[in-house]
Design a protein around this motif. Structure first.
Motif, short mmCIF file in Angstrom:
data_model
loop_
_atom_site.label_atom_id
_atom_site.label_comp_id
_atom_site.label_asym_id
_atom_site.label_seq_id
_atom_site.Cartn_x
_atom_site.Cartn_y
_atom_site.Cartn_z
N SER A 36 0.85 -1.19 0.00
CA SER A 36 0.00 0.00 0.00
C SER A 36 0.88 1.24 0.00
O SER A 36 2.04 1.20 0.42
N ALA A 37 0.31 2.35 -0.46
CA ALA A 37 1.01 3.63 -0.42
C ALA A 37 1.27 3.98 1.05
O ALA A 37 0.48 3.59 1.91
N PRO A 38 2.33 4.58 1.41
CA PRO A 38 3.28 5.27 0.56
C PRO A 38 4.44 4.39 0.06
O PRO A 38 5.21 4.85 -0.79
N LEU A 39 4.59 3.16 0.56
CA LEU A 39 5.69 2.30 0.08
C LEU A 39 5.48 1.88 -1.36
O LEU A 39 6.37 1.98 -2.19
N GLY A 40 4.30 1.34 -1.63
CA GLY A 40 3.99 0.83 -2.96
C GLY A 40 2.96 1.69 -3.64
O GLY A 40 2.68 2.82 -3.22
N ASN A 41 2.36 1.12 -4.68
CA ASN A 41 1.37 1.85 -5.48
C ASN A 41 -0.01 1.20 -5.48
O ASN A 41 -0.83 1.51 -6.33
N ASP A 42 -0.25 0.26 -4.57
CA ASP A 42 -1.55 -0.42 -4.50
C ASP A 42 -1.94 -1.09 -5.81
O ASP A 42 -3.12 -1.17 -6.14
N SER A 43 -0.96 -1.59 -6.57
CA SER A 43 -1.28 -2.24 -7.84
C SER A 43 -1.70 -3.69 -7.68
O SER A 43 -2.07 -4.35 -8.65
N GLY A 44 -1.67 -4.18 -6.46
CA GLY A 44 -2.11 -5.53 -6.14
C GLY A 44 -2.32 -5.63 -4.65
O GLY A 44 -1.97 -4.70 -3.91
N PRO A 45 -2.87 -6.73 -4.19
CA PRO A 45 -3.08 -6.87 -2.75
C PRO A 45 -1.74 -6.96 -2.02
O PRO A 45 -0.77 -7.49 -2.55
N ASN A 46 -1.71 -6.41 -0.80
CA ASN A 46 -0.51 -6.53 0.01
C ASN A 46 -0.62 -7.79 0.88
O ASN A 46 -1.68 -8.43 0.93
N PRO A 47 0.46 -8.19 1.56
CA PRO A 47 0.41 -9.41 2.36
C PRO A 47 -0.69 -9.44 3.42
O PRO A 47 -1.30 -10.49 3.66
N SER A 48 -0.98 -8.31 4.06
CA SER A 48 -2.05 -8.29 5.07
C SER A 48 -3.40 -8.59 4.44
O SER A 48 -4.20 -9.35 4.99
N ARG A 49 -3.65 -8.01 3.27
CA ARG A 49 -4.91 -8.30 2.56
C ARG A 49 -4.98 -9.76 2.13
O ARG A 49 -6.04 -10.38 2.16
#
Length: 155
Positions: A36-49
Motif C-alpha cells: 500500500s502507499a506510501p511504500l507501494g502503489n496499491d497495484s495488487g493486494p498486500n500481504p495483510s490483505r
C-alpha cells in the motif's frame, strides 16, 4: 500413509514492492502483489490483505462444504472480512484482529442440520485454525553465492 502435505510457491520482485507470485507445479496463473502507499502503489493486494482473504475464503469454503455435506444446496454465499491493524509494543504494525461475516442467502430454517454444521465448520478451516494457533515460520537469507546470511525460527 503420511498425512503430511507440502507445496511451494515462488515470489519474484518485478519492480519496487511489486512481486509476482507463482504457484509452483500448478496451472494457477501468477498473482501480483504490491504494498500500500506510501511504500507501494496499491497495484495488487498486500500481504495483510492476502492473509485476511485467505482466512475469509477458507471459512467460506469450509461452510459451503459443510452445507453440501448435509445435502443443502445454498445459493451464493457472500463474505465480508474486516482487518484491524495496530502497533505492537515495539511499534511494529500487525494484524491484530480479523472479523469475518458470512451471509447465507436463505433463512436458517431452510438448511438441513444447520445447528450441527455451524458447530463444526470452523474446525475444518485449515487457514483460520492455523492462524489462530500460530504457525512455525523458519526464515533464511542467502546471498548470490548461496551462502546463508541469516537464519531464524526454531523448527
Amino acid at each position: 500413509m503420511s498425512e503430511t502435505q507440502a507445496f511451494t510457491l515462488t515470489l519474484t520482485q518485478e519492480s519496487d514492492y511489486v512481486f509476482r507470485i507463482e504457484f509452483d507445479d500448478t496451472a494457477i496463473p501468477a498473482l501480483h502483489t504490491d504494498e500500500s502507499a506510501p511504500l507501494g502503489n496499491d497495484s495488487g493486494p498486500n500481504p495483510s490483505r492476502m492473509l485476511v482473504a485467505a482466512v475469509a475464503n477458507c471459512l467460506s469454503a469450509s461452510l459451503l462444504f459443510s452445507l453440501r455435506k448435509y445435502k443443502n444446496t445454498p445459493g451464493t454465499i457472500v463474505t465480508r472480512a474486516r482487518a484491524t491493524l495496530d502497533r505492537n509494543e515495539q511499534k511494529r504494525l500487525r494484524v491484530t484482529h480479523i472479523d469475518v461475516v458470512i451471509q447465507l442467502p436463505d433463512a436458517a430454517a431452510d438448511y438441513a442440520q444447520i445447528e450441527r454444521l455451524l458447530q463444526q465448520f470452523e474446525n475444518f478451516c485449515v487457514v483460520t485454525e492455523s492462524v489462530r494457533h500460530g504457525v512455525a515460520v523458519d526464515v533464511s537469507v542467502r546471498d548470490g553465492n548461496g551462502a546463508t546470511l541469516h537464519a531464524s525460527g526454531g523448527s
